[in-house]
Design a protein around this motif. Structure first.
Motif, PDB file in Angstrom:
ATOM      1  N   UNK A 176       0.823  -1.214   0.000  1.00 17.80           N
ATOM      2  CA  UNK A 176       0.000   0.000   0.000  1.00 17.80           C
ATOM      3  C   UNK A 176       0.855   1.261   0.000  1.00 17.80           C
ATOM      4  N   UNK A 177       2.132   1.113  -0.315  1.00 19.68           N
ATOM      5  CA  UNK A 177       2.992   2.275  -0.471  1.00 19.68           C
ATOM      6  C   UNK A 177       3.710   2.721   0.770  1.00 19.68           C
ATOM      7  N   UNK A 178       3.518   2.043   1.906  1.00 20.29           N
ATOM      8  CA  UNK A 178       4.206   2.429   3.144  1.00 20.29           C
ATOM      9  C   UNK A 178       5.588   1.800   3.163  1.00 20.29           C
ATOM     10  N   UNK A 179       6.481   2.400   2.389  1.00 17.06           N
ATOM     11  CA  UNK A 179       7.859   1.923   2.301  1.00 17.06           C
ATOM     12  C   UNK A 179       8.806   3.080   2.592  1.00 17.06           C
ATOM     13  N   UNK A 180      10.068   2.740   2.763  1.00 17.21           N
ATOM     14  CA  UNK A 180      11.064   3.781   2.939  1.00 17.21           C
ATOM     15  C   UNK A 180      11.035   4.397   4.325  1.00 17.21           C
ATOM     16  N   UNK A 181      11.599   5.616   4.457  1.00 22.22           N
ATOM     17  CA  UNK A 181      11.719   6.260   5.772  1.00 22.22           C
ATOM     18  C   UNK A 181      10.374   6.693   6.328  1.00 22.22           C
ATOM     19  N   UNK A 182      10.345   6.866   7.642  1.00 17.10           N
ATOM     20  CA  UNK A 182       9.132   7.329   8.332  1.00 17.10           C
ATOM     21  C   UNK A 182       9.492   8.542   9.186  1.00 17.10           C
ATOM     22  N   UNK A 183       9.640   9.714   8.564  1.00 19.54           N
ATOM     23  CA  UNK A 183      10.101  10.887   9.314  1.00 19.54           C
ATOM     24  C   UNK A 183       9.038  11.500  10.214  1.00 19.54           C
ATOM     25  N   UNK A 184       7.767  11.226   9.999  1.00 17.50           N
ATOM     26  CA  UNK A 184       6.710  11.832  10.804  1.00 17.50           C
ATOM     27  C   UNK A 184       5.926  10.765  11.553  1.00 17.50           C
ATOM     28  N   UNK A 185       5.261  11.198  12.623  1.00 20.06           N
ATOM     29  CA  UNK A 185       4.459  10.280  13.430  1.00 20.06           C
ATOM     30  C   UNK A 185       3.280   9.746  12.623  1.00 20.06           C
ATOM     31  N   UNK A 186       2.709  10.582  11.752  1.00 15.32           N
ATOM     32  CA  UNK A 186       1.559  10.155  10.946  1.00 15.32           C
ATOM     33  C   UNK A 186       1.934   8.979  10.046  1.00 15.32           C
ATOM     34  N   UNK A 187       3.138   9.020   9.458  1.00 22.14           N
ATOM     35  CA  UNK A 187       3.573   7.923   8.595  1.00 22.14           C
ATOM     36  C   UNK A 187       3.798   6.639   9.406  1.00 22.14           C
ATOM     37  N   UNK A 219      -1.925 -13.253  -1.762  1.00 24.96           N
ATOM     38  CA  UNK A 219      -2.277 -12.011  -2.457  1.00 24.96           C
ATOM     39  C   UNK A 219      -1.176 -10.961  -2.296  1.00 24.96           C
ATOM     40  N   UNK A 220      -0.599 -10.869  -1.101  1.00 25.39           N
ATOM     41  CA  UNK A 220       0.478  -9.897  -0.861  1.00 25.39           C
ATOM     42  C   UNK A 220       1.712 -10.256  -1.691  1.00 25.39           C
ATOM     43  N   UNK A 221       2.047 -11.553  -1.732  1.00 26.28           N
ATOM     44  CA  UNK A 221       3.207 -11.980  -2.523  1.00 26.28           C
ATOM     45  C   UNK A 221       3.014 -11.689  -4.009  1.00 26.28           C
ATOM     46  N   UNK A 222       1.783 -11.864  -4.504  1.00 30.15           N
ATOM     47  CA  UNK A 222       1.521 -11.613  -5.922  1.00 30.15           C
ATOM     48  C   UNK A 222       1.525 -10.123  -6.250  1.00 30.15           C
ATOM     49  N   UNK A 223       1.130  -9.275  -5.290  1.00 27.92           N
ATOM     50  CA  UNK A 223       1.076  -7.833  -5.533  1.00 27.92           C
ATOM     51  C   UNK A 223       2.411  -7.147  -5.281  1.00 27.92           C
ATOM     52  N   UNK A 224       3.328  -7.816  -4.594  1.00 28.35           N
ATOM     53  CA  UNK A 224       4.610  -7.198  -4.279  1.00 28.35           C
ATOM     54  C   UNK A 224       5.420  -6.820  -5.517  1.00 28.35           C
ATOM     55  N   UNK A 225       5.556  -7.686  -6.554  1.00 27.97           N
ATOM     56  CA  UNK A 225       6.319  -7.271  -7.744  1.00 27.97           C
ATOM     57  C   UNK A 225       5.762  -6.016  -8.407  1.00 27.97           C
ATOM     58  N   UNK A 226       4.442  -5.872  -8.449  1.00 27.75           N
ATOM     59  CA  UNK A 226       3.847  -4.673  -9.042  1.00 27.75           C
ATOM     60  C   UNK A 226       4.211  -3.434  -8.227  1.00 27.75           C
ATOM     61  N   UNK A 227       4.228  -3.570  -6.905  1.00 24.66           N
ATOM     62  CA  UNK A 227       4.595  -2.436  -6.053  1.00 24.66           C
ATOM     63  C   UNK A 227       6.071  -2.089  -6.222  1.00 24.66           C
ATOM     64  N   UNK A 277       7.776  -2.417  -8.966  1.00 24.13           N
ATOM     65  CA  UNK A 277       7.895  -1.705 -10.243  1.00 24.13           C
ATOM     66  C   UNK A 277       7.432  -0.250 -10.123  1.00 24.13           C
ATOM     67  N   UNK A 278       6.497   0.026  -9.241  1.00 20.50           N
ATOM     68  CA  UNK A 278       6.001   1.395  -9.058  1.00 20.50           C
ATOM     69  C   UNK A 278       7.025   2.253  -8.314  1.00 20.50           C
ATOM     70  N   UNK A 279       7.862   1.618  -7.471  1.00 25.34           N
ATOM     71  CA  UNK A 279       8.957   2.280  -6.758  1.00 25.34           C
ATOM     72  C   UNK A 279       8.488   3.453  -5.908  1.00 25.34           C
ATOM     73  N   UNK A 280       7.350   3.300  -5.251  1.00 28.95           N
ATOM     74  CA  UNK A 280       6.862   4.373  -4.384  1.00 28.95           C
ATOM     75  C   UNK A 280       7.692   4.454  -3.103  1.00 28.95           C
ATOM     76  N   UNK A 281       8.160   5.613  -2.776  1.00 24.28           N
ATOM     77  CA  UNK A 281       8.892   5.890  -1.529  1.00 24.28           C
ATOM     78  C   UNK A 281      10.138   5.026  -1.363  1.00 24.28           C
ATOM     79  N   UNK A 282      10.708   4.579  -2.476  1.00 25.89           N
ATOM     80  CA  UNK A 282      11.915   3.738  -2.417  1.00 25.89           C
ATOM     81  C   UNK A 282      13.122   4.544  -2.878  1.00 25.89           C
TER      82      UNK A 282
END
Length: 492
Positions: free
Chosen positions: A443-454, A476-484, A486-491
């Motif tokens: 769901x895009x929650x990757x990378x650093x978490x600089x704020x409490x909200x994240x 389902x998570x394993x199948x959706x991981x490659x697509x995520x 490729x999107x490279x959100x917050x990476x």
């Protein structure tokens, strides 16, 4: 004005027609089964379905080396073994109760899981004792598939049957007396529920209020006993707050003169404890107020998937992993693998493995999170982090058991301490093993978490995964991981 729903056809003499009388009798006719007998019926249905699946698959794929009678005999023996294991597993998980049968999704998941566990156990027995020709060949090649289809099909049918019986009041039940501390005893939710389950409330009485005189209690007891004697009353149901038990004990004890069972139905705040699993401690009974996230069977199934999945991935990815290791060594000085202490299941520390992507090897009580265009990241490391390939060595953590393929992502010890103070429910993530990927990551929650909200957002995703875990969700998570990836959100 006459309502159409209440209009009854009559002939010229003012009498009800024969067709309308027959239709009314059919509408009011009860089924010859009770609500409480559904569990036993479904268990028998499971046994019969597995037996039929075994025999049919054997007839479709007969063993020409033996006679048909011998082949069917072996198929019956196989069905007995499989059904005993499968039904026992489902029974221990209370999957035959009417309330559980209404949750079709949970039923399908439980049946598939138990069915897979049964054949894994039988497969291990076949390998250990060389029983293949005696156990599986006699049952036919399509037995596992046909048996699973029949078990699921039976549950679809039973669910529809239970829903129809509840909505139309088709179940047959006994005549009962209801004693309740509700102000309007005849209109309680329990009375309506009993009616829907096919019971006939032959009498409804209000329990004496707290502090009532002994004469008042005695008059009520005499009234209930007179109402039950000489009638077809089969049961007395007492609905009350468990906190009143100390004063109701003597009242209920006076009903022992009746040769019928007395059932106590708890209501109020204390009733929640009655619905929780219990533990036997010899002379004491414990109530499990918090269950472990996964049962022993679920943890075994998840571990099997982890070992098989991680093993296959490491075998297939060995050539590219060696090329990546060589690229890291040529790009910058330092080791190929980065090791760091992380917090795992139940707060246990473990060493996590990653491909080195930075020129520094930070570990300890102070670690700086990576940011966009971080000067510490190497050229090869930038590509590795963007594609999440740097996480692949954690397949070794999965094989050793410190991590799982799917679960909350582990953080460095320094960040774990910081997040634990910032987010109240952060520590709940440690109720399961950390994962290579997770519900938060897709769901895009990757990378650093600089704020409490994240941080709170990531924890919310992780806790939802723990509370709603299933093998289907992991898949389902394993199948959706490659697509995520490729999107490279917050990476970065």
């Amino acid at each position: 004005m006459i309502s159409k729903s209440r209009f009854i056809p009559i002939d010229t003499r003012g009498e009800m027609t024969r067709s309308s009388l027959s239709s009314m009798m059919r509408a009011n006719r009860k089924w010859p089964i009770s609500y409480r007998s559904i569990e036993a019926i479904v268990i028998c249905g499971d046994l019969f379905a597995i037996l039929i699946a075994s025999i049919v698959s054997t007839l479709l794929f007969p063993n020409h080396d033996v006679s048909t009678a011998t082949d069917i005999g072996r198929a019956t023996g196989s069905a007995i073994v499989v059904s005993a294991l499968c039904v026992s597993l489902l029974k221990t998980r209370s999957m035959h109760t009417p309330s559980a049968l209404l949750d079709l999704g949970h039923q399908v998941h439980a049946v598939c899981l138990c069915w897979a566990v049964v054949f894994l156990l039988l497969g291990a027995a076949v390998s250990a004792f060389n029983l293949g020709s005696e156990l599986f060949r006699s049952a036919g090649a399509i037995f596992p598939v046909l048996g699973l289809v029949m078990l699921i099909g039976q549950r679809v049918f039973v669910r529809a049957l239970v829903l129809k019986g509840l909505s139309e009041g088709k179940f047959s039940g006994g005549n009962v007396i209801l004693l309740t501390d509700q102000a309007r005893s005849g209109e309680t939710g329990l009375a309506r529920t009993l009616t829907a389950l096919g019971f006939r409330v032959g009498g409804s009485f209000c329990l004496p209020r707290t502090g009532a005189s002994s004469n008042h209690r005695k008059r009520l007891i005499d009234l209930v006993i007179r109402h039950a004697r000489g009638t077809d009353i089969e049961e007395v149901i007492v609905e009350a707050d468990p906190n009143r038990w100390h004063e109701l004990r003597e009242f209920i004890a006076d009903l022992r003169v009746l040769p019928i069972p007395v059932v106590f139905v708890p209501v109020g705040a204390g009733a929640e404890m009655f619905g929780r699993p219990t533990r036997d401690f010899r002379n004491a009974i414990g109530v499990e107020v918090q269950r472990r996230p996964l049962t022993h069977g679920e943890r075994a199934a998840k571990r099997c998937i982890d070992v098989i999945g991680a093993g296959i991935c490491l075998i297939l990815l060995t050539p590219p992993l060696l090329l990546i290791a060589a690229a890291i060594r040529l790009d910058s000085a330092g080791p190929v693998l980065f090791r760091q202490q992380r917090c795992g299941f139940n707060g246990r520390g473990f060493t996590i493995y990653k491909f080195r992507t930075m020129r520094v090897m930070e570990d300890g009580c102070s670690i700086t999170q990576a940011v966009a265009n971080d000067c510490r990241v190497t050229k090869v490391g930038r590509w590795l982090r963007r594609t999440s390939v740097d996480e692949l060595p954690q397949l070794l953590n999965v094989l050793e058991g410190s991590m799982s393929l799917v679960g909350p992502r582990p953080h460095a010890i320094a960040h774990d301490t910081e997040f634990d103070l910032a987010v109240q429910q952060y520590a709940y993530r440690r109720r399961v093993k950390p994962g290579l990927t997770g519900w938060a990551q897709i769901h895009g929650s990757r990378g650093p978490t600089p704020t409490r909200a994240l941080i709170e957002q990531r924890v919310t995703y992780d806790l939802w995964y723990i509370d709603n875990w299933s093998l289907q969700l992991d898949l389902a998570i394993l199948l959706r991981t490659p697509m995520e990836v490729l999107r490279s959100r917050n990476a970065f």
